[in-house]
Every structure is written in structure tokens, then in C-alpha cells.
Design a protein around this motif. Sequence first.
Motif, PDB file in Angstrom:
ATOM      1  N   LEU A 142      35.609  35.646  39.824  1.00 28.22           N
ATOM      2  CA  LEU A 142      36.499  35.173  39.014  1.00 28.22           C
ATOM      3  C   LEU A 142      35.431  36.321  37.969  1.00 28.22           C
ATOM      4  CD1 LEU A 142      34.684  31.366  38.161  1.00 28.22           C
ATOM      5  CD2 LEU A 142      36.781  31.838  39.107  1.00 28.22           C
ATOM      6  N   ALA A 143      34.986  36.873  38.581  1.00 27.06           N
ATOM      7  CA  ALA A 143      34.916  38.547  38.515  1.00 27.06           C
ATOM      8  C   ALA A 143      35.623  39.104  38.468  1.00 27.06           C
ATOM      9  CB  ALA A 143      33.310  39.323  38.734  1.00 27.06           C
ATOM     10  N   GLU A 144      36.610  39.373  39.625  1.00 27.96           N
ATOM     11  CA  GLU A 144      37.387  40.094  39.771  1.00 27.96           C
ATOM     12  C   GLU A 144      38.813  39.677  38.746  1.00 27.96           C
ATOM     13  OE1 GLU A 144      38.660  38.985  43.752  1.00 27.96           O
ATOM     14  OE2 GLU A 144      36.850  40.008  44.601  1.00 27.96           O
ATOM     15  N   ILE A 145      39.373  38.287  38.161  1.00 26.97           N
ATOM     16  CA  ILE A 145      40.538  38.046  37.331  1.00 26.97           C
ATOM     17  C   ILE A 145      40.027  38.891  36.311  1.00 26.97           C
ATOM     18  CG2 ILE A 145      41.037  35.973  35.921  1.00 26.97           C
ATOM     19  CD1 ILE A 145      39.421  34.179  38.371  1.00 26.97           C
ATOM     20  N   ARG A 146      40.671  39.295  35.100  1.00 31.00           N
ATOM     21  CA  ARG A 146      40.938  40.491  34.522  1.00 31.00           C
ATOM     22  C   ARG A 146      41.516  39.532  32.563  1.00 31.00           C
ATOM     23  NH1 ARG A 146      38.201  42.399  36.330  1.00 31.00           N
ATOM     24  NH2 ARG A 146      38.309  44.170  37.146  1.00 31.00           N
ATOM     25  N   ALA A 147      40.609  39.311  31.909  1.00 26.97           N
ATOM     26  CA  ALA A 147      41.364  39.061  30.294  1.00 26.97           C
ATOM     27  C   ALA A 147      42.424  39.229  29.707  1.00 26.97           C
ATOM     28  CB  ALA A 147      39.849  38.868  29.359  1.00 26.97           C
ATOM     29  N   THR A 237      47.647  27.839  27.694  1.00 22.73           N
ATOM     30  CA  THR A 237      48.523  29.474  28.452  1.00 22.73           C
ATOM     31  C   THR A 237      48.165  29.319  29.083  1.00 22.73           C
ATOM     32  OG1 THR A 237      46.976  30.908  26.771  1.00 22.73           O
ATOM     33  CG2 THR A 237      49.073  29.175  25.190  1.00 22.73           C
ATOM     34  N   PRO A 238      48.780  30.590  30.030  1.00 19.11           N
ATOM     35  CA  PRO A 238      47.877  31.284  31.342  1.00 19.11           C
ATOM     36  C   PRO A 238      46.994  32.379  30.470  1.00 19.11           C
ATOM     37  CG  PRO A 238      50.302  31.376  30.477  1.00 19.11           C
ATOM     38  CD  PRO A 238      50.306  29.998  29.922  1.00 19.11           C
ATOM     39  N   GLU A 239      47.352  32.795  29.302  1.00 22.29           N
ATOM     40  CA  GLU A 239      46.384  33.779  29.026  1.00 22.29           C
ATOM     41  C   GLU A 239      45.134  33.766  27.902  1.00 22.29           C
ATOM     42  OE1 GLU A 239      50.257  35.331  28.474  1.00 22.29           O
ATOM     43  OE2 GLU A 239      49.201  33.003  27.981  1.00 22.29           O
ATOM     44  N   ALA A 240      44.993  32.256  27.937  1.00 18.17           N
ATOM     45  CA  ALA A 240      43.570  31.388  27.921  1.00 18.17           C
ATOM     46  C   ALA A 240      42.963  31.109  28.647  1.00 18.17           C
ATOM     47  CB  ALA A 240      44.108  30.081  27.158  1.00 18.17           C
ATOM     48  N   THR A 241      43.506  30.617  29.895  1.00 21.28           N
ATOM     49  CA  THR A 241      43.229  30.223  31.417  1.00 21.28           C
ATOM     50  C   THR A 241      42.566  31.333  31.408  1.00 21.28           C
ATOM     51  OG1 THR A 241      44.700  28.156  31.272  1.00 21.28           O
ATOM     52  CG2 THR A 241      43.345  28.963  33.978  1.00 21.28           C
ATOM     53  N   ARG A 242      43.101  32.322  32.205  1.00 19.71           N
ATOM     54  CA  ARG A 242      42.768  34.151  32.859  1.00 19.71           C
ATOM     55  C   ARG A 242      41.438  34.384  32.210  1.00 19.71           C
ATOM     56  NH1 ARG A 242      47.261  35.858  32.700  1.00 19.71           N
ATOM     57  NH2 ARG A 242      47.151  37.458  31.045  1.00 19.71           N
ATOM     58  N   THR A 243      41.515  34.293  30.601  1.00 20.30           N
ATOM     59  CA  THR A 243      40.723  34.758  29.422  1.00 20.30           C
ATOM     60  C   THR A 243      39.499  34.045  29.956  1.00 20.30           C
ATOM     61  OG1 THR A 243      41.977  36.198  28.268  1.00 20.30           O
ATOM     62  CG2 THR A 243      39.785  35.850  27.728  1.00 20.30           C
ATOM     63  N   LEU A 244      39.426  32.789  29.789  1.00 18.76           N
ATOM     64  CA  LEU A 244      37.787  31.346  29.792  1.00 18.76           C
ATOM     65  C   LEU A 244      37.549  31.745  31.217  1.00 18.76           C
ATOM     66  CD1 LEU A 244      39.428  28.904  27.831  1.00 18.76           C
ATOM     67  CD2 LEU A 244      37.545  29.811  27.280  1.00 18.76           C
ATOM     68  N   LEU A 245      38.539  31.710  32.194  1.00 20.21           N
ATOM     69  CA  LEU A 245      37.785  32.147  34.020  1.00 20.21           C
ATOM     70  C   LEU A 245      36.756  33.520  34.155  1.00 20.21           C
ATOM     71  CD1 LEU A 245      40.958  30.536  36.817  1.00 20.21           C
ATOM     72  CD2 LEU A 245      38.444  29.602  35.790  1.00 20.21           C
ATOM     73  N   ALA A 246      37.947  34.504  33.785  1.00 16.82           N
ATOM     74  CA  ALA A 246      36.903  36.248  33.567  1.00 16.82           C
ATOM     75  C   ALA A 246      35.413  35.948  33.168  1.00 16.82           C
ATOM     76  CB  ALA A 246      38.036  37.145  32.610  1.00 16.82           C
ATOM     77  N   LEU A 271      45.107  30.599  39.819  1.00  9.79           N
ATOM     78  CA  LEU A 271      44.054  31.943  39.454  1.00  9.79           C
ATOM     79  C   LEU A 271      43.111  32.004  40.924  1.00  9.79           C
ATOM     80  CD1 LEU A 271      43.852  32.628  36.141  1.00  9.79           C
ATOM     81  CD2 LEU A 271      45.907  33.864  37.474  1.00  9.79           C
ATOM     82  N   LEU A 272      43.260  30.749  41.433  1.00  9.06           N
ATOM     83  CA  LEU A 272      41.998  30.680  42.281  1.00  9.06           C
ATOM     84  C   LEU A 272      42.952  30.734  43.819  1.00  9.06           C
ATOM     85  CD1 LEU A 272      39.242  28.503  41.434  1.00  9.06           C
ATOM     86  CD2 LEU A 272      39.459  31.078  41.426  1.00  9.06           C
TER      87      LEU A 272
END
Length: 396
Positions: A142-147, A237-246, A271-272
Motif C-alpha cells: 500500500l505504501a507504493e500507492i501514490r496519493a 472517486t478513483p482519487e479518493a480510493t487511491r489516497t485512502l489506500l496510500a 490498485l492491488l
Amino acid sequence: MTYRIRLLGTEDQRLAWELGSLAFGYHGQPMPEDWASERPGRRTFGVFDSAGRLVAKAVDREQGQWFGGRVVPASGVAGVATAAELRGRGLGRLVLTRLLREARERGAVISTLFDTTAGPYRALGWEEVGALVYYAVPTRVLAEIRADAGTTLRPATEADIPTVGEIYREVARAGTGMMERSGPAFGATPAQLLADYDGLTVAVDGTGAIVGYARWDRGPGYDESGRLTVDDLIGLTPEATRTLLAMLGGWASVAPTTAIRLGTADPVWSLLARGDAKPESAQPWMLRLVDAPGAVAARGWPRLLTGEVDLELTDDVCPWNQGRHRLVLEGGKGRLEPGGAGTVRLTPRGLASWYAGAATPRQLRRSGFLTGGDAGTDELLHAATAGPVPTLHNYF
């Protein structure tokens, strides 16, 4: 032996606690002080022997679940327990048959439950249609995902709770089987909802609108045993999902494992890598129809699908469902009328699987749950409940 079944009152709750705590292994704990108080949305039915001993019980939870974009009134069955010396003698069937009849009278049209063993419930017409699954993910992944630079995060406040509820509801409305988180069984205040988790984080877009949230708990330890548990992560939104995972990935140095509850088609999977997420626990859940005409009328159906098919239903536990019916679908609504030729025959387990969209008519034929009809009736029935895989994000 003669048995008597009745609704339990507050004066019976210690008996219920003792029976249930022994059955489920928490008998070393004291009974909570508020256990005997009135619990809205819950009714417990008990079986008593001739000596007045409580020998079996089951809880009917008043709840709703989303099917086809509409909330379907449900009986959530919980706390089913039988005295150790009397298991296998039909007491579970006795109390559950009574519970189903009473649940129908109060307006429930379906029943769902989490099973510890499927056999006894299948014998009464429930069928497994899904599972609540936690996946263990290395937090470093998850740390590899960019907010997203335009999405900010902050702790939720009490004022945010209605918006968080609406975000969940928007996803539940588009899903199959998701719980409606309102009603007597969901009476917690905003302050209580915030206190239930170590973190309730909201994602805010560039306009200031809340577009996602995550509910998480930080477990003990900061070595290889450290972990996060995430019950909900929902981004509109995709942005919200990505930022929460980050944000979760930021715990990698002290919580190497993140356990996250996900459905089969959750956007998080975009994203996984599936190979990085290992199923850690799976709790199957079952469904049965309590009132077949009521269940058909309550759920939503494909708006552009029009057709009808004659059904013959078998059901010795809920005999009011039994017999010939005509399923009529038109304009997103459905009805089950008495009569017809009984062209397609469905068992209670087959009816439950079809209603939930958990199995196609062809699969049901291979199981022996559906007989009769032809390719045309199979096509209509398949189209009627095709959609998202049945998913639950609440354990009860």
C-alpha cells in the motif's frame, strides 16, 4: 418430551446469556450490565423443556438489505444455540421455524445469517450466497500507492457522520445484499460511531466535498505482529480510493500487515495485485426467502427487462410459499402472482440462490435446485438477477 416456545423477556436474558455464551465460547466473561435491558430491533425466541429449562434459542434482528437498488425487509438470524445434551433432536428446527413465521408476520420477506455450519440451515431452506472476507495485504504494498494531490484527508467529526452514511448507502444501493445501516439495530449516535474505531478518516476533494472514507483500527505491537484492520474503505472517486489506500501504506514501518474487508468486485482491486492479498478469514452468509411474493415485490429488478415465467415453489418450512406462481417483471418492478403452469420448479435453496444472483439457472440445474423450463426461461431468470456479486460489510 413436551417443549414450549415463546418470546423471551428481559427477565429471561440471563438464561439466554448462559446458553449462548457456553455455545460460542465466551462463558468466561461476565454478562454485560446492559444485556438484560430492552434491545430495539432484536427479538429472542426460546424453547423451554417441561422443567422450565431454556434448551434452545434464536434471535430475529429487524434489518434491511439492498437488492436491485431497494431495501428489502429482512430477518437477520443470530445467536442460534441449543443445549449440548439435546443437539441433533430438532430443537433448532423448532425455534427457527417459529422465528420465520413470526418474522413474516412483522414484515420480513427474506432472512439472512452467518453460518458456523451449513447443514442444519440448508435443511431449513437457507443457502450460502456469499462471504464476508478479510484479506491480509503487506502494508508495504500500500505504501507504493501514490496519493492524489487534489485529495486531502482528515479525521471525521460528528458532523461528517451523515455524509459518511450516505457514501456507504450510495455503494450499497448499487450492490447486492449490502446492509442498510439504519433502523432499530443501528441506533448508535455519531459520537458512538466515532468511538467504535481508532480512526475514521474522510477524503475531501478540491471542492471541499467528502468523497470517501475509511474505518480502521490499529492493533497492538510495532514489530512484525503490528497490524491495521480496515472494515470499510469506500471511495466514490478513483482519487479518493487511491489516497485512502496510500494513507494506510503510511503505517508500513510499524504495522506490516493490513487486514482489509473487501468484496469480489471492490474498486480497491484495481490498485492491488490479487497475489498480494491473501484471504485471512471468510465468514459465509446464507439467505432464504421468508415471504416469496413479498420478496419479489420488495427488491428492484432490471428496468429494461420485461417478461414472465411460471414457477412452482416447494417449501415445507414456510408452506405459505409453496405452490404455483407466475413471476411477472416489468419496468423495474416484479410481482409473484398465484397460479400458472408451474413450468420451472425451484427448491427453497434454489430460490434463495437465484434471488441473490449467487448462481445462474444452469448452475442451479446442476445442483438439482431447478428443474423444468427451457433455454428461454433460463435466459429470463438469469437476466433478472444478474448483477453485482452478493456482498456484506457487516457481521451480525
